[in-house]
Design a protein around this motif. Structure first.
Motif, PDB file in Angstrom:
ATOM      1  N   GLY A  16       0.787  -1.127   0.017  1.00  0.00           N
ATOM      2  CA  GLY A  16      -0.145   0.120  -0.055  1.00  0.00           C
ATOM      3  C   GLY A  16       0.834   1.261   0.027  1.00  0.00           C
ATOM      4  O   GLY A  16       0.849   1.906  -0.929  1.00  0.00           O
TER       5      GLY A  16
ATOM      6  N   VAL B 188      -2.617  -0.641  -4.614  1.00  0.00           N
ATOM      7  CA  VAL B 188      -3.416  -0.208  -3.236  1.00  0.00           C
ATOM      8  C   VAL B 188      -4.734  -0.936  -3.338  1.00  0.00           C
ATOM      9  O   VAL B 188      -4.889  -1.214  -2.099  1.00  0.00           O
ATOM     10  CB  VAL B 188      -3.650   1.557  -3.767  1.00  0.00           C
ATOM     11  N   ALA B 191      -4.014  -4.337  -1.679  1.00  0.00           N
ATOM     12  CA  ALA B 191      -3.493  -4.007  -0.062  1.00  0.00           C
ATOM     13  C   ALA B 191      -4.925  -3.792   0.816  1.00  0.00           C
ATOM     14  O   ALA B 191      -5.029  -4.300   1.915  1.00  0.00           O
ATOM     15  CB  ALA B 191      -2.660  -2.898   0.291  1.00  0.00           C
TER      16      ALA B 191
END
Lengths: 40, 485
Positions: A16, B188, B191
């Motif tokens: 992330g 992203v 995740a």
């Protein structure tokens, strides 16, 4: 929290935040590249 | 099929429109072939990281890794994904510097320099076949069906068509830029998916309780021979045409090295989360949250549709589309370059101008897309096709490129031609033979033929073809009495 779960959270963090950090550096570089194209 | 909200469709539509926009923006901005094909050799570390990661992580990884995670557990990461990182390190510290020292544009350029034109053409054909986007288009068919409820052919035409448009118009600049947007989206979103998946199944501890202990065995219950083959597919990195293209397109060797070292952490995290999400899908099946007959390769997608809220689901789907688009565009471009720069120019028009090369590359991109589409709709069983395409590259060009690179006295034309040629021919013949004469095993999910009392799987072909390529190489070295190139 077992070791598998801790490891998984570490990978979530790397994926992330790491990808966002790389993208921020990419945006910095791309500004210069686009300027070059616009001059052309 | 679960509910997909309007906001999800809007996100997907915006994403697709954005990709086309990038391609059209670059359409008229290329000054020469090097600019079109290698982005003017000016890729920096962040651009290299994003384009390398998004290109390698196609639907085969998303569904291949997750399939193994769903059926076998963490072995998917330890035996299948992890060895690849060692090859990336080898590439970062041993290979990239040598490749960057020369002014190569494509993989067949290297073969030409070491062994001459004939080997260049064999390398160009190998690279072209390997780069056909059949698997990506097949993946688009599957995604269109699962995400949007479309017929597979419609998914291939529309979603694959969008990637084709921006690659045709924008060249490598468009590929690199769209790859970067796709990179951040896919990372992203993945995740973000983990906590939602855990919420769906009741937490990580539930997963440990529900799944068999073998799911947490790092070597699982796979046979050692299959593990060796899975691990050795990572070898393809060392001769991968799109990987080479990115090394050639880098600003400097340091950019490549740094990108690979940083990239390994992101690759590793990506693979691990996919494995865990697939295991969560297995738990959801056992708990009855997901249907018991869910296909192992669709498990990841199915669990995400069940776990993610509106909006996040749209982002996830755009992320999955990104995964595939970034792979298709890169391979189509390499295949187009093989047609124009590696075959058309040296064989038919040595004095071709840059504009002619760009035009022929575009024709090559279109040709590769059409051939890939024909293959995607002709083959029912895509795993065999994947094995064929991966084995063709390793068996044909790995020995001549690596041996020629590190031992200059081996650079003899006969050695390169025999090694690449016989490696290519033996791989094609053996694959076709096993796929036509063997029996498809639903349990092993591969073609199997009985040879000398053993079950010979299609994946094992490399145990024959790589030695053929190596032996042919040394036969060529011995019998070619000329001076090395």
């Amino acid at each position: 929290m077992n070791n598998w779960e801790i490891f998984t959270w570490i990978t979530v963090f790397i994926l992330g935040f790491g990808s966002v950090a790389v993208f921020i550096f990419f945006v910095k570089d791309i500004k210069e590249i686009l300027k070059k194209f616009n001059k052309k | 099929m679960h509910e997909i909200a309007t906001i999800d469709y809007i996100i997907i539509a915006l994403y697709l429109a954005g990709m086309i926009g990038v391609g059209l923006w670059f359409a008229k901005k290329h000054t020469d072939f090097e600019d079109f094909f290698l982005a003017g050799r000016s890729l920096t570390t962040p651009l290299l990281i994003t384009t390398l990661i998004s290109t390698y992580y196609g639907i085969d990884v998303l569904f291949g890794d997750s399939q193994l995670g769903f059926t076998n557990g963490v072995v998917a990461w330890f035996a299948y994904a992890r060895p690849t990182y060692a090859f990336f390190l080898i590439a970062a510290f041993l290979l990239a510097r040598r490749l960057k020292e020369e002014n190569f544009k494509t993989l067949p350029d290297i073969l030409d320099k070491y062994y001459g034109k004939k080997t260049r053409y064999v390398g160009a054909v190998t690279s072209f076949i390997y780069s056909l986007p059949a698997l990506s288009l097949y993946g688009f068919g599957m995604l269109g069906e699962v995400i949007l409820g479309w017929e597979p052919i419609l998914g291939m035409l529309v979603l694959g068509g969008i990637a084709l448009i921006y690659t045709l118009t924008g060249g490598f600049w468009a590929v690199a830029l769209t790859d970067s947007i796709q990179f951040v989206l896919m990372c992203v979103v993945l995740a973000m998916a983990f906590p939602f998946a855990m919420k769906l199944i009741g937490g990580f501890d539930t997963m440990v309780e529900v799944l068999e202990p073998s799911y947490f065995d790092t070597m699982g219950d796979l046979s050692i021979w299959l593990i060796i083959i899975y691990a050795s597919t990572g070898l393809s990195i060392l001769v991968e045409p799109t990987f080479y293209q990115r090394i050639f397109a880098a600003k400097s060797y340091k950019n490549v090295r740094n990108a690979l070292v940083i990239g390994i952490f992101i690759w590793g995290s990506y693979d691990w989360i996919i494995t865990i999400l697939a295991m969560a899908a297995k738990v959801a099946v056992i708990q009855g949250t997901l249907p018991f007959d869910v296909a192992p390769d669709a498990a990841l997608l199915t669990v995400m549709v069940a776990a993610l809220p509106a909006g996040a689901l749209g982002l996830f789907m755009a992320g999955v589309l990104s995964t595939e688009m970034s792979t298709l565009d890169s391979y189509c471009l390499v295949a187009g370059g093989n047609v124009a720069y590696d075959i058309y120019k040296p064989a038919f028009k040595p004095d071709a101008t840059d504009q002619e090369l760009i035009k022929t590359t575009r024709h090559g991109i279109l040709l590769s897309w059409v051939l890939g589409f024909a293959m995607a709709i002709s083959f029912d069983q895509m795993l065999g096709l994947w094995v064929f395409m991966a084995s063709i590259l390793i068996s044909s060009v790995m020995a001549p490129i690596l041996l020629g690179m590190y031992v200059p006295s081996f650079r003899k034309p006969l050695a390169g031609f025999l090694s690449a040629g016989l490696g290519l021919v033996s791989t094609v013949i053996l694959n076709i033979y096993i796929m036509t004469q063997g029996v498809y095993s639903a349990e092993e999910e591969t073609f199997i033929i009985q040879w000398f009392g053993i079950d010979f799987m299609q994946e094992f072909i490399m145990y024959i073809t790589v030695p053929i390529s190596l032996i042919s190489f040394f036969v060529g070295v011995v019998f070619d009495k000329g001076e090395p190139s």
